[in-house]
Design a protein around this motif. Structure first.
Motif, PDB file in Angstrom:
ATOM      1  N   CYS A 179      21.537  17.488 -16.133  1.00 25.47           N
ATOM      2  CA  CYS A 179      20.481  17.688 -15.533  1.00 25.47           C
ATOM      3  C   CYS A 179      20.077  19.611 -15.382  1.00 25.47           C
ATOM      4  CB  CYS A 179      20.968  17.605 -13.927  1.00 25.47           C
ATOM      5  SG  CYS A 179      19.558  17.824 -12.383  1.00 25.47           S
TER       6      CYS A 179
ATOM      7  N   LEU B 171      17.720  20.857 -13.353  1.00 20.87           N
ATOM      8  CA  LEU B 171      17.113  20.629 -12.092  1.00 20.87           C
ATOM      9  C   LEU B 171      17.716  22.347 -11.079  1.00 20.87           C
ATOM     10  CD1 LEU B 171      16.552  17.121 -10.613  1.00 20.87           C
ATOM     11  CD2 LEU B 171      14.173  18.812 -11.960  1.00 20.87           C
ATOM     12  N   CYS B 172      18.483  22.494 -10.995  1.00 16.83           N
ATOM     13  CA  CYS B 172      19.405  23.950 -10.336  1.00 16.83           C
ATOM     14  C   CYS B 172      20.479  24.109 -11.531  1.00 16.83           C
ATOM     15  CB  CYS B 172      20.176  23.580  -9.187  1.00 16.83           C
ATOM     16  SG  CYS B 172      22.059  22.880  -9.151  1.00 16.83           S
TER      17      CYS B 172
ATOM     18  N   ALA C 218      24.092  24.264 -11.917  1.00 10.02           N
ATOM     19  CA  ALA C 218      24.814  23.804 -11.980  1.00 10.02           C
ATOM     20  C   ALA C 218      24.621  23.280 -13.501  1.00 10.02           C
ATOM     21  CB  ALA C 218      25.469  23.058 -10.840  1.00 10.02           C
ATOM     22  N   MET C 219      24.385  22.202 -14.023  1.00  8.95           N
ATOM     23  CA  MET C 219      24.102  21.735 -15.417  1.00  8.95           C
ATOM     24  C   MET C 219      25.153  20.837 -14.945  1.00  8.95           C
ATOM     25  SD  MET C 219      24.482  24.804 -18.363  1.00  8.95           S
ATOM     26  CE  MET C 219      25.827  24.673 -18.550  1.00  8.95           C
ATOM     27  N   CYS C 220      24.419  20.032 -14.161  1.00  8.76           N
ATOM     28  CA  CYS C 220      25.793  18.111 -14.393  1.00  8.76           C
ATOM     29  C   CYS C 220      25.409  17.813 -15.794  1.00  8.76           C
ATOM     30  CB  CYS C 220      25.107  17.623 -12.199  1.00  8.76           C
ATOM     31  SG  CYS C 220      25.599  19.043 -11.003  1.00  8.76           S
TER      32      CYS C 220
ATOM     33  N   HIS D 206      30.059  15.738 -10.976  1.00 10.42           N
ATOM     34  CA  HIS D 206      29.458  15.965  -9.958  1.00 10.42           C
ATOM     35  C   HIS D 206      28.046  15.865 -10.381  1.00 10.42           C
ATOM     36  CE1 HIS D 206      27.438  19.007  -7.765  1.00 10.42           C
ATOM     37  NE2 HIS D 206      28.017  18.655  -6.660  1.00 10.42           N
ATOM     38  N   ILE D 207      27.504  14.740  -9.142  1.00 10.21           N
ATOM     39  CA  ILE D 207      25.785  14.634  -9.196  1.00 10.21           C
ATOM     40  C   ILE D 207      25.152  15.472  -7.629  1.00 10.21           C
ATOM     41  CG2 ILE D 207      24.807  13.913 -11.231  1.00 10.21           C
ATOM     42  CD1 ILE D 207      24.462  11.704  -9.557  1.00 10.21           C
ATOM     43  N   CYS D 208      24.189  15.643  -7.676  1.00  8.96           N
ATOM     44  CA  CYS D 208      23.259  15.564  -5.747  1.00  8.96           C
ATOM     45  C   CYS D 208      22.547  15.224  -5.301  1.00  8.96           C
ATOM     46  CB  CYS D 208      23.368  16.983  -5.654  1.00  8.96           C
ATOM     47  SG  CYS D 208      21.946  17.417  -6.229  1.00  8.96           S
TER      48      CYS D 208
ATOM     49  N   LYS E  33      19.316  15.511  -5.322  1.00  6.89           N
ATOM     50  CA  LYS E  33      17.985  15.847  -6.434  1.00  6.89           C
ATOM     51  C   LYS E  33      18.555  14.978  -7.946  1.00  6.89           C
ATOM     52  CE  LYS E  33      18.249  20.052  -6.534  1.00  6.89           C
ATOM     53  NZ  LYS E  33      19.668  20.295  -4.835  1.00  6.89           N
ATOM     54  N   ALA E  34      19.310  15.304  -8.544  1.00  3.15           N
ATOM     55  CA  ALA E  34      19.208  14.439  -9.798  1.00  3.15           C
ATOM     56  C   ALA E  34      18.456  12.856 -10.322  1.00  3.15           C
ATOM     57  CB  ALA E  34      20.781  13.818 -10.240  1.00  3.15           C
TER      58      ALA E  34
HETATM   59  S1  SF4 Z   1      23.137  16.781 -10.700  1.00  3.04           S
HETATM   60 FE1  SF4 Z   1      21.822  18.420  -8.205  1.00  3.04          FE
HETATM   61  S2  SF4 Z   1      23.548  19.778  -8.510  1.00  3.04           S
HETATM   62 FE2  SF4 Z   1      23.169  19.126 -10.592  1.00  3.04          FE
HETATM   63  S3  SF4 Z   1      22.159  20.584 -12.333  1.00  3.04           S
HETATM   64 FE3  SF4 Z   1      20.710  18.282 -10.679  1.00  3.04          FE
HETATM   65  S4  SF4 Z   1      19.656  19.422  -8.640  1.00  3.04           S
HETATM   66 FE4  SF4 Z   1      22.117  21.059  -9.812  1.00  3.04          FE
END
Ligand code: SF4
Ligand SMILES: Nc1nc2c(c(=O)[nH]1)N[C@H]1C(S)=C(S)[C@@H](COP(=O)(O)OP(=O)(O)OC[C@H]3O[C@@H](n4cnc5c(=O)[nH]c(N)nc54)[C@H](O)[C@@H]3O)O[C@H]1N2
Ligand SMILES: Nc1nc2c(c(=O)[nH]1)N[C@H]1C(S)=C(S)[C@@H](COP(=O)(O)OP(=O)(O)OC[C@H]3O[C@@H](n4cnc5c(=O)[nH]c(N)nc54)[C@H](O)[C@@H]3O)O[C@H]1N2
Ligand SMILES: [Mo]
Length: 738
Positions: free
Chosen positions: A11, A13-14, A16-18, A44-46, A48-49
Motif C-alpha cells: 500500500c 497511501l501512508c 507504514a508500507m503494509c 496489518h492494514i487500515c 484506507k487500503a
Molecule cells: S493500509 Fe493503511 S496503514 Fe497500511 S500503508 Fe495503507 S494507508 Fe497506511
C-alpha cells in the motif's frame, strides 16, 4: 471466463508500507486484504487500503489529459497536452528566465516510484530555484537537523521500536497516521509492543489522541512547549550527573555548549508554561536515563511549529546524551538496499541557505524553498516573479498555510499545469491537467520509506493491473516533459547524450531499471557481477512478500557524512536559536497566569483521511461527521458554547464556520480542527467529497508564521477566536489579506 488471481503489493497511501493481497477477476479488483506473509507488516492494514479500489473505480478520477476552457475542462490527447505544456513553460522560461517557473512537489510524489524518479530529472531539466515541496509543511526540521548534525539530510534516526524499553513520543499519533519517519508495517503490534514487553511509552500531546490508548501515560503540553520540555529534561540529566560526557565527547563536537544551554531551564521554571508538573519532568528524565534502552521521537506536532528545528535537534541531543543514539533499543539508522543518500548527494542537493526566497529572504533546505512563500512569489512583481507553475501530485490550495491567498495567486498565473488525477481545489486552476495512472497499474518500490524503516527489509512489487488503454505513468509524463524542456541531465555528459539519442528513437530508461541498478550497486547488491551473491531486481521479483534484512544495526560511522566523521552536536544556528525558546517561555509564563489567555488551534489526523485527497472514497467518508472543532469543557463553559452548535473560528488570515464538539480530549486553551476537510470549491468534480461538512483548516493557518531556520509552517499553535456562528453553513471564504 477468467479466474480470480491474487497479487501481492505494498500500500502506498501512508508511510507504514503494509503488504497487500489484491484479488483481481476479469479486470476488476474483487478483494483487498492484508498480506499475512509480508515479511514486514504481517497482515496489518487500515481502512484506507480499500480506498485503492474506490479510487480505481472512481468516475471522478481523470483518465485523460484535460484542458481548461470557458465551459469547463475538456479531454485532449496526450500529445497535444504534453506539447502545449512544454511550449508554454519554454516560452515563460525564455521570456522571464528559469526562476519564473515555480514547481511544487506534493506528498504522494515520495510514495510513487515513477513520480519520485521522474521528478528528480524534471527539476534538473527546468532548472528553477523556485522549487517547493511538502517538506516545508512536514519534515524540514528533521531533515535540516540531520544535515547539520550528520552532514546529510537523509541520515535520519528512527526509533528501534521493536527493542526499546522506554519511548518518549512527542507530537505523533501513529494510531491514526500509521507512523511517520518511522515506517512500521505492523503498526498496532509494534506500538503496543513497547508496553506489552514491560516497557513504557510516554506520550506528549495537547490532545489525548488515539495513540494514548496504547501508551503507558499521556501528558498534555501547551502547543510549542516541547523545546522547553526537552531542555528541562536535559537540565535534570546534567544536574544529576547522568550524562557520560566522555562517551559523548568521543562521538561528537560541541557537548560543552549543551551543558550551558540547559542550565536556564530548570523544571520548576518551565512547568507552568508548558503545563507539565515539574515532578513529572524530573521523573521522565530519571526514567529515561535509567531505562536499559530508551528513545525520544518526535513528529509533525513538533515539526510544524515555530521552534521545529530546534525541537528536532534537542530530541537527538537527548538520545545522544543518554547513550541511546545508534544503539539497540534507541534511535537507529536504517541501512536501505536502495540508498537514498546516493540520490540525495547527486540530485536532491545536500545544503541549506545556498539561496533564499526573493521576497522574504527565507533559506532553501535541500534545494527547496518554503511553500508558505509561493503566493507572495507569484504576486510580487519584479525579476524572478513566478508566472508559470507546475503542481506535481500536490494540492497546495488545501495544504499550505493561508490557502485562500494561494488560491487567488494561482488564478492570476500566466500558465499552470497539474500532474493530478482529480480536479480539486488546486488543479481546477490548471490550464492543463496531466493524470498519471493508478497505483495498482504501476510497479512499486518504496525508495524513501525503506530508508525510514524500524527494521531493514526490501520489497519490489509488479503492477497488479495492466495499464489502462492510452494511460501514462507519472514517470512517462515527467520524463517526456523533461526531454521536451532540454533533457534529463544526470551530470555525466556521455550518459546525458545517450539518453537524448535514445529518446529520439523512442527509447527511455524505466524506473525498474533504476531500481535494479541502485539495488545491485547498493549495500546488499550483487555489485553487477554475474554469479555473485546479492540482491538484484530479479531476486526482488522472486520474493513478492519482501526480503527481511534483519534488525537495525549500529552504523552511524558508516553513514555519517560530516568532514571529520564526528557528530556536530552544537551547530551555531541551533545554539543561537535557544534564545527563541526563552522568548517563547517568557510569553507562555505570562499567559499561564491569565485565566483568559485566548485559544490556540492545533490540527489532527484521522484513520480515514489521507491529507487532502481521499475524501472522494465513499467507504472512508460514511458514518459520523468527523470534521468538528474540539474544545475543552472549561473553555466551552467560559464562552457559553455547546456541542453541536456552529461556531466561527477566526485567525489573522481568515474565518471558517464549523460544528463544535466539547470534549476533555483537548487541553484547556487548545482547540483542534482536522486537516484535509472542506472541498466545497471543487464540489462539481469531487462528487463524494464536495458535499461533506467541514472546513479547510488552512484558511486559518498563517503564511507569515513559521520556523525561520527550516521555513516550516507553524500549522499548530495558531491563535484563534471562537464565537457562536450566526447561521449554520460549512465555511466562508477567508477575509482578504495581504
Ligand atoms: S493500509 Fe493503511 S496503514 Fe497500511 S500503508 Fe495503507 S494507508 Fe497506511
Ligand atoms: N493545517 C495542516 N496542513 C497540512 C498538514 C497538517 O497536518 N495540517 N499536513 C501537511 C503535510 S504533513 C503534508 S505531507 C502536506 C500534504 O499536502 P500535499 O503535498 O498537497 O499532498 P496531498 O494533500 O496528499 O495531495 C496530493 C495530490 O496528489 C494527487 N495524487 C495522489 N496520488 C497520485 C498519483 O499517484 N498520481 C497523481 N498524478 N496524482 C496523485 C491527489 O489527487 C492530490 O491532489 O499537507 C500539509 N498540510
Ligand atoms: N490516516 C492518515 N495517515 C496519515 C496521514 C493522513 O492524513 N491520514 N498523513 C501522512 C503524513 S503526510 C504524515 S506527515 C504523517 C504524520 O504523522 P503524525 O506526526 O503521527 O501525525 P498526526 O496524527 O498529525 O500527529 C501529530 C500530533 O501532534 C500533536 N501536536 C500538535 N501540536 C503539538 C505540539 O506543539 N506539541 C506536541 N507534543 N504535540 C503536538 C497533535 O495533536 C497530533 O496528535 O501521517 C501520515 N499518515
Ligand atoms: Mo506529511
Amino acid at each position: 471466463m477468467t479466474s480470480p488471481r491474487t497479487h501481492f503489493t505494498t500500500c502506498n497511501l501512508c508511510e507504514a508500507m503494509c503488504g497487500l493481497s489484491v484479488t483481481v477477476d476479469g479486470g476488476k479488483i474483487t478483494d483487498i486484504r492484508g498480506d499475512h506473509d509480508d515479511t514486514f507488516s504481517a497482515g496489518h492494514i487500515c481502512p484506507k487500503a480499500l480506498g485503492l479500489r474506490e479510487i480505481y473505480e472512481d468516475p471522478d478520477r481523470l483518465r485523460q489529459p484535460q484542458r481548461r476552457t470557458k465551459n469547463g475542462f475538456v479531454p485532449i490527447s496526450w500529445d497535444e497536452a504534453l506539447s502545449e505544456v512544454a511550449s508554454k513553460l519554454s516560452a515563460i522560461r525564455s521570456q522571464y528566465g528559469r526562476n519564473a517557473i515555480g514547481i511544487y512537489a506534493g506528498n504522494p510524489t515520495v510514495h510513487n516510484l515513477q513520480a519520485l524518479l521522474g521528478y528528480a530529472g524534471f527539476l534538473r531539466a527546468v532548472g528553477t530555484k523556485n522549487r517547493f515541496d511538502a517538506n516545508s509543511q512536514d519534515a524540514n526540521p528533521r531533515l535540516l537537523t540531520s544535515l547539520l548534525l550528520y552532514g546529510e539530510q537523509t541520515v535520519i534516526p528512527v526509533p528501534d521500536i521493536d527493542r526499546t524499553s522506554y519511548m518518549l513520543m512527542l507530537g505523533a499519533n501513529p494510531a491514526a497516521s500509521g507512523g511517520s519517519l518511522m515506517t512500521m508495517g505492523d503498526v498496532k503490534n509494534r506500538v503496543r509492543g513497547v508496553k506489552a514487553r514491560g516497557g513504557k511509552l510516554v506520550l506528549i500531546d495537547p490532545r489525548r489522541s488515539e495513540t494514548s490508548e496504547w501508551a503507558s501515560e499521556h501528558h498534555f503540553i501547551r502547543p510549542g512547549g516541547d523545546a522547553a520540555l526537552l531542555l528541562a529534561i536535559l537540565h535534570v540529566l546534567i544536574a544529576e550527573q547522568k550524562v557520560r560526557w566522555a562517551d559523548v565527547r568521543r562521538r561528537s563536537h560541541g557537548s560543552e555548549r549543551i551543558e550551558s544551554l540547559a542550565r536556564d531551564f530548570a523544571p520548576a521554571d518551565v512547568a507552568p508554561a508548558i503545563g507539565i508538573p515539574a515532578e513529572t519532568i524530573v521523573r521522565i528524565a530519571r526514567e529515561f536515563a535509567a531505562a536499559p534502552s530508551a528513545v525520544a521521537y518526535g513528529r509533525i506536532g513538533v515539526c510544524q511549529q515555530e521552534l521545529g528545528t530546534t525541537t528536532s535537534w534537542l530530541i537527538d541531543v537527548l538520545n545522544l546524551l543518554t547513550g541511546n543514539l545508534d544503539r539497540e533499543g534507541g534511535a537507529m539508522f536504517p541501512q536501505p538496499a536502495f540508498d537514498l543518500g546516493t540520490l540525495s548527494r547527486k540530485v536532491v542537493n545536500n545544503h541549506h541557505g545556498r539561496w533564499r526566497s526573493r521576497v522574504r529572504g527565507l533559506p532553501e533546505v535541500g534545494g527547496n524553498l518554503p511553500a508558505a512563500v509561493m503566493a507572495e512569489e507569484m504576486e510580487t512583481p519584479g525579476p524572478g516573479q513566478i508566472r508559470g507553475f507546475v503542481s506535481v501530485l500536490g494540492n497546495p490550495v488545501a495544504s499550505v498555510p493561508n490557502s485562500a491567498r494561494l488560491d487567488r495567486a494561482l488564478a492570476g498565473l500566466e500558465f499552470m499545469v497539474s500532474l493530478d488525477f482529480y480536479i480539486n481545489e488546486t488543479s481546477r486552476h490548471a490550464h492543463i491537467i496531466l493524470p498519471g495512472s493508478h497505483a495498482l497499474e504501476r510497479s512499486q518500490y518504496d525508495v524513501v520509506f525503506h530508508a525510514l524503516q524500524v527494521r531493514n527489509t526490501t520489497k519490489y512489487s509488479l503492477p497488479v493491473l495492466p495499464p489502462a488503454p492510452d494511460s501514462r505513468t507519472d514517470w512517462d509524463i515527467l520524463y517526456d516533459l523533461s526531454m521536451r524542456l532540454g533533457g534529463v541531465r544526470v551530470g555525466l555528459p556521455l550518459l546525458d547524450k545517450a539518453l537524448q539519442l535514445a529518446h529520439r528513437v523512442g527509447l527511455r530508461p524505466t524506473p525498474d531499471l533504476i531500481v535494479d541498478l541502485a539495488v545491485r550497486t547498493g549495500k546488499y547488491g550483487d555489485k553487477l557481477l554475474p554469479g555473485r551473491e546479492g540482491l538484484s531486481l530479479r531476486k526482488l521479483k522472486e520474493a513478492p512478500h519482501g526480503i527481511d534484512l534483519g534488525p537495525l544495526q549500529p552504523c552511524l560511522q558508516e553513514r555519517i557524512r560530516t568532514q571529520d566523521g564526528q557528530i556536530q552536536l552544537a551547530p551555531p544556528i541551533l545554539v543561537d536559536d535557544v534564545a527563541r525558546v526563552k522568548t517563547w517561555l517568557t510569553k507562555a509564563q505570562a499567559n499561564a497566569q491569565q485565566a483568559d489567555a485566548g485559544l490556540v488551534l492545533i490540527g489532527r489526523r484521522q484513520l480515514r483521511t489521507n491529507n487532502s485527497w481521499m475524501h472522494n472514497c465513499p467507504s472512508l467518508t460514511k458514518g459520523p461527521d468527523r470534521s468538528a472543532l474540539l474544545m475543552n469543557p472549561h473553555d466551552a463553559s467560559r464562552l457559553s458554547l455547546q456541542t453541536g452548535q456552529h461556531v466561527q473560528v477566526e485567525s489573522r488570515v481568515g474565518t471558517v464556520t464549523v460544528k463544535l464538539s466539547v470534549t476533555d480530549e483537548v487541553m484547556p486553551g487548545v482547540v483542534s480542527l482536522p486537516h484535509g476537510f472542506g472541498h466545497q470549491q471543487a464540489a462539481a468534480t469531487l462528487r463524494v467529497a464536495g458535499p461533506l461538512p467541514g472546513a479547510n483548516v488552512n484558511l486559518l493557518t498563517d503564511d507569515l508564521v513559521l520556523d525561520p531556520l527550516s521555513g516550516t509552517a507553524s500549522l499548530h499553535g495558531v491563535p484563534v477566536r471562537v464565537t457562536p456562528a450566526p447561521t449554520p453553513s460549512h465555511s466562508q471564504p477567508a477575509s482578504p489579506t495581504p
